[in-house]
Design an enzyme around this catalytic site. Structure first.
Site, PDB file in Angstrom:
ATOM      1  N   CYS A  64       0.834  -1.202   0.000  1.00 40.46           N
ATOM      2  CA  CYS A  64       0.000   0.000   0.000  1.00 40.46           C
ATOM      3  C   CYS A  64       0.872   1.257   0.000  1.00 40.46           C
ATOM      4  O   CYS A  64       1.359   1.684   1.053  1.00 40.46           O
ATOM      5  CB  CYS A  64      -0.927  -0.016   1.211  1.00 40.46           C
ATOM      6  N   CYS A  92      -0.520   4.110   2.164  1.00 38.90           N
ATOM      7  CA  CYS A  92      -0.345   3.937   3.614  1.00 38.90           C
ATOM      8  C   CYS A  92       1.110   4.162   4.023  1.00 38.90           C
ATOM      9  O   CYS A  92       1.382   4.781   5.047  1.00 38.90           O
ATOM     10  CB  CYS A  92      -0.729   2.526   4.047  1.00 38.90           C
ATOM     11  N   ASP A  93       2.054   3.640   3.242  1.00 35.90           N
ATOM     12  CA  ASP A  93       3.439   3.548   3.718  1.00 35.90           C
ATOM     13  C   ASP A  93       4.445   4.414   2.951  1.00 35.90           C
ATOM     14  O   ASP A  93       5.599   4.522   3.376  1.00 35.90           O
ATOM     15  CB  ASP A  93       3.907   2.079   3.645  1.00 35.90           C
TER      16      ASP A  93
END
Ligand code: FAD
Length: 308
Positions: free
Chosen positions: A134, A137-138
């Protein structure tokens, strides 16, 4: 006693939320169940540029808007991982989650798809410590570092371009010599100054120092050569798997686990519908999930009418 609804929708991604809009607007009592926050895969998507009405919208923002639509006519939402579905003698469905049981005349499965793993040593060990699925997200953890993206389809190329906006360098590793992503995405990737490519190559192992990822061992298929590259992170986009375990005993899946429906989104089990990415189909997108969902929501209504 299990609380009863006209229809229960399993999964509150774009498909499930749209089915909830249609079914509740048709005056059915509706429960959406999700094991996480509503939005599904849209929560892992930075910008969406191919959803009608928006030149560009963040995945999480579109999720909020769809949730507002889904609940405006009274559809309810509850947490829970659905573990089992069972048709009862009175022809209703019993839906069992890890926390509760519910009953419904009809059930719509909208559980989507999940990322496929590479299946190489180091992938599980360093998950969340340099291995990610992701970018939204990261990605921010890798500002000014060198990260690798694996894959050649829409998701891999789209997310590689997104990461190029924050990482120092992004390298996309693909096992073939050409990308399969849409042309517009390919052009953006080829135009990005800090995005380069390693072709005809597979990741063999993800290496680390016990704390985090430090390198990748690669196999160059053309020159039959193994070598290592230093890496701070690796983002993996190599395909999808259906999330359909909860219907395993109902004989509604193909040999790969995708749920088979007719064009009304009905499975061969009475009152059981499926839509979106979990369905056997050619194109898995938000627009196709919401299209399926309108049909499923409307047919759940028709089924409930006949049920009365
Ligand atoms: P999902 O979005 O997968 O939602 C399924 C929901 O079901 C999830 O919320 C999950 O938690 C829930 N669930 C699963 N199992 C259970 C269970 N047992 N019990 C309870 N709940 C459960 N599409 C586009 O159109 N445009 C794009 O630009 C785009 N970019 C993408 C980028 C990335 C990185 C990814 C991963 C996908 C992208 N897609 C894009 C694809 C798009 O997100 C999907 O096609 C779409 O989300 C499918 O919707 P869905 O409702 O079928 O399933």
């Amino acid at each position: 006693m299990a609380k009863k609804y006209d229809t229960i929708i399993i999964g509150a991604g774009p498909g499930g939320m749209t089915a909830a809009t249609y079914a509740s607007r048709a005056n059915l009592s509706v429960l959406m169940l999700d094991r996480g926050i509503y939005g599904g895969q849209m929560n892992n998507t930075a910008e969406i540029e191919n959803y009608p009405g928006f030149s560009s919208v963040m995945g999480a923002d579109l999720a909020e808007k769809m949730y507002a639509s889904a609940t405006q006519f009274g559809a309810e939402y509850a947490f829970g991982t659905v573990e089992n579905l069972e048709r009862q003698a009175d022809q209703t469905w019993l839906v069992t989650t890890d926390m509760d049981q519910y009953q419904a005349n009809s059930v719509i499965v909208a559980t989507g798809a999940a990322y496929k793993k590479l299946g190489v040593p180091g992938e599980d060990e360093y998950a969340g410590r340099g291995v990610s699925y992701c970018a939204v997200c990261d990605g921010a953890f890798f500002r000014n570092q060198h990260v690798y993206v694996v894959g050649g389809g829409d998701s891999a190329v789209e997310e590689a371009v997104y990461l190029a906006g924050m990482a120092e360098q992004v390298t996309l590793i693909h096992r073939h010599a050409t990308l399969s992503a849409q042309q517009i995405l390919q052009k953006r990737a080829f135009d990005a100054k800090n995005l380069d490519f390693i072709w005809n190559t597979e990741v063999q192992e993800i290496l680390g120092d016990g704390q985090a990822v430090t390198a990748l061992r690669l196999h160059d298929k053309e020159n039959k050569r193994d070598y290592e590259v230093a890496a701070a992170g690796i983002f993996i986009y190599v395909g999808l798997l259906p999330v359909s375990d909860m219907v395993a005993g109902l004989d509604v899946r193909d040999e790969r686990g995708w749920i088979v429906t007719d064009e009304t989104m009905a499975t061969k089990q009475p009152g059981l519908y499926a839509l979106g990415d979990v369905r056997q189909k050619a194109l898995r997108q938000i627009t196709t999930a919401v299209g399926d969902a309108a049909i499923a929501g409307q047919n759940a209504y028709a089924y409930n009418e006949a049920f009365k």
